[in-house]
Design a protein around this motif. Structure first.
Motif, short mmCIF file in Angstrom:
data_model
loop_
_atom_site.label_atom_id
_atom_site.label_comp_id
_atom_site.label_asym_id
_atom_site.label_seq_id
_atom_site.Cartn_x
_atom_site.Cartn_y
_atom_site.Cartn_z
N VAL A 42 0.86 -1.18 0.00
CA VAL A 42 0.00 0.00 0.00
C VAL A 42 0.90 1.23 0.00
CG1 VAL A 42 -1.83 1.24 1.21
CG2 VAL A 42 -1.74 -1.25 1.33
N ILE A 43 0.49 2.26 -0.75
CA ILE A 43 1.23 3.51 -0.75
C ILE A 43 0.44 4.57 0.00
CG2 ILE A 43 2.37 5.27 -2.15
CD1 ILE A 43 3.52 2.48 -2.53
N LEU A 44 1.09 5.19 0.98
CA LEU A 44 0.46 6.25 1.77
C LEU A 44 1.02 7.59 1.34
CD1 LEU A 44 0.57 4.77 5.40
CD2 LEU A 44 -1.35 4.76 3.79
N HIS A 45 0.14 8.59 1.36
CA HIS A 45 0.54 9.97 1.07
C HIS A 45 0.36 10.79 2.34
CE1 HIS A 45 -0.51 14.04 -0.99
NE2 HIS A 45 0.78 13.97 -0.75
N LEU A 46 1.47 11.27 2.90
CA LEU A 46 1.46 12.11 4.10
C LEU A 46 1.65 13.55 3.66
CD1 LEU A 46 2.26 9.22 5.07
CD2 LEU A 46 3.61 10.31 6.87
N THR A 47 0.82 14.47 4.14
CA THR A 47 0.91 15.85 3.70
C THR A 47 0.65 16.84 4.82
OG1 THR A 47 0.02 17.52 2.19
CG2 THR A 47 -1.49 15.80 2.92
N ILE A 89 -2.46 -0.21 8.20
CA ILE A 89 -2.90 1.13 7.81
C ILE A 89 -4.29 1.47 8.34
CG2 ILE A 89 -1.48 1.08 5.73
CD1 ILE A 89 -4.13 0.73 4.16
N ALA A 90 -5.05 0.45 8.74
CA ALA A 90 -6.37 0.72 9.32
C ALA A 90 -6.20 1.57 10.57
CB ALA A 90 -7.07 -0.59 9.66
N VAL A 136 -3.14 11.96 6.12
CA VAL A 136 -2.63 10.71 5.56
C VAL A 136 -3.72 10.11 4.69
CG1 VAL A 136 -1.68 8.42 6.05
CG2 VAL A 136 -1.22 10.32 7.63
N ALA A 137 -3.39 9.79 3.44
CA ALA A 137 -4.37 9.22 2.52
C ALA A 137 -3.74 8.08 1.74
CB ALA A 137 -4.88 10.29 1.56
N LEU A 138 -4.58 7.24 1.17
CA LEU A 138 -4.12 6.17 0.30
C LEU A 138 -3.85 6.74 -1.09
CD1 LEU A 138 -6.59 3.28 1.21
CD2 LEU A 138 -4.18 3.46 1.87
N ALA A 139 -2.70 6.43 -1.64
CA ALA A 139 -2.44 6.80 -3.03
C ALA A 139 -3.30 5.93 -3.93
CB ALA A 139 -0.96 6.62 -3.35
N PRO A 140 -3.68 6.43 -5.10
CA PRO A 140 -4.54 5.63 -5.98
C PRO A 140 -3.82 4.41 -6.53
CG PRO A 140 -3.75 7.59 -7.11
CD PRO A 140 -3.35 7.73 -5.67
N GLU A 141 -4.58 3.36 -6.77
CA GLU A 141 -4.03 2.18 -7.43
C GLU A 141 -3.94 2.46 -8.93
OE1 GLU A 141 -5.68 -1.63 -6.39
OE2 GLU A 141 -6.51 -0.82 -4.53
N SER A 199 6.88 19.00 2.61
CA SER A 199 5.47 19.40 2.62
C SER A 199 4.58 18.18 2.45
CB SER A 199 5.20 20.42 1.52
OG SER A 199 5.50 19.87 0.24
N SER A 200 5.11 17.16 1.77
CA SER A 200 4.40 15.89 1.65
C SER A 200 5.41 14.81 1.31
CB SER A 200 3.31 15.95 0.58
OG SER A 200 3.88 15.98 -0.71
N LEU A 201 5.03 13.58 1.54
CA LEU A 201 5.88 12.46 1.15
C LEU A 201 5.03 11.22 0.89
CD1 LEU A 201 6.10 10.44 3.83
CD2 LEU A 201 7.78 12.11 4.57
N LEU A 202 5.64 10.26 0.21
CA LEU A 202 4.99 8.99 -0.09
C LEU A 202 5.71 7.89 0.66
CD1 LEU A 202 4.56 9.38 -3.95
CD2 LEU A 202 2.78 9.66 -2.21
N MET A 203 4.94 6.98 1.25
CA MET A 203 5.50 5.85 1.98
C MET A 203 4.90 4.56 1.45
SD MET A 203 5.76 6.95 5.99
CE MET A 203 7.15 5.83 6.25
#
Length: 208
Positions: free
Chosen positions: A4-9, A65-66, A93-98, A50-54
């Motif tokens: 899963v890819i998370l977007h933190l901003t 992630i739940a 924190v959001a899920l990046a799109p598939e 300012s944001s990052l992907l994990m």
């Protein structure tokens, strides 16, 4: 194995919120180890992003992630402005799109260009031509990735960033209330954090 890819901003938050984004990435990586999953920064490894992907990978990634997607609150004194009276700082924190679920992102519509990675950047930035610039011809959107060791990994990351941009563009034109990934830069939901941390040690206070 799940991934899963998370977007933190930090949204449009100040320097303190960017600090919280960096601390939260470290906290998630630490918590992931205790759950038997791997949580690593893909893009945005600078000190105050300012944001990052994990990327969260492992059989227990969905369970991990739940409760970690949504608004996160840090309670503490500003590390940059002594005496500042604000103590509540919010990040998202959001899920990046598939990629396969973004219909407007077709492989044949993307042009890739390789270029030499350059700083500032993550620890893996090197002097080889591993960086990638991806251009989505129908929209003119451009995304660059250089954080990963290989050109293949950077191509995938650049495509993911294009997917996030396209989703945001489509959401903006369809319905402002349904904007996705990059909309988090504009607004974060306050008042109902999924997790709360406090103090300079970034200690978990509560979780839902």
């Amino acid at each position: 194995m799940s991934e899963v890819i998370l977007h933190l901003t930090s949204g449009q938050g100040p320097e303190e919120c960017r600090w919280v984004v960096a601390q939260l990435a470290t906290a998630y990586a630490r918590e992931a180890r205790a759950h038997g999953v791997v949580c690593e920064v893909l893009e945005g490894a600078e000190d105050l992003p300012s944001s990052l992907l994990m990327r969260v990978s492992g059989d227990q990634a969905p369970a991990f992630i739940a409760g970690r997607v949504g608004t996160v609150l840090w309670i503490g004194d500003s590390p940059f402005r002594p005496g500042h009276n604000r103590r509540n700082w919010f990040v998202g924190v959001a899920l990046a799109p598939e990629l396969d679920l973004v219909p407007d992102l077709k492989a044949e519509d993307i042009d890739y260009q390789t270029l030499r990675a350059s700083g500032p950047g993550g620890q893996h930035v090197n002097k080889t031509d591993s960086a990638v610039r991806a251009t989505h011809r129908p929209t003119g959107l451009v995304a660059t990735a250089q954080e990963q060791r290989s050109q293949h990994a950077n191509r995938k990351l650049a495509r993911l960033k294009l997917a996030m941009m396209i989703e945001e563009q489509r959401g903006a034109s369809r319905d402002k209330a349904r904007r996705s990934q990059w909309n988090l830069h504009q607004q974060l939901e306050r008042g109902n954090p999924v997790r709360t941390y406090k103090g300079v040690r970034f200690t978990l206070k509560s979780a839902t």
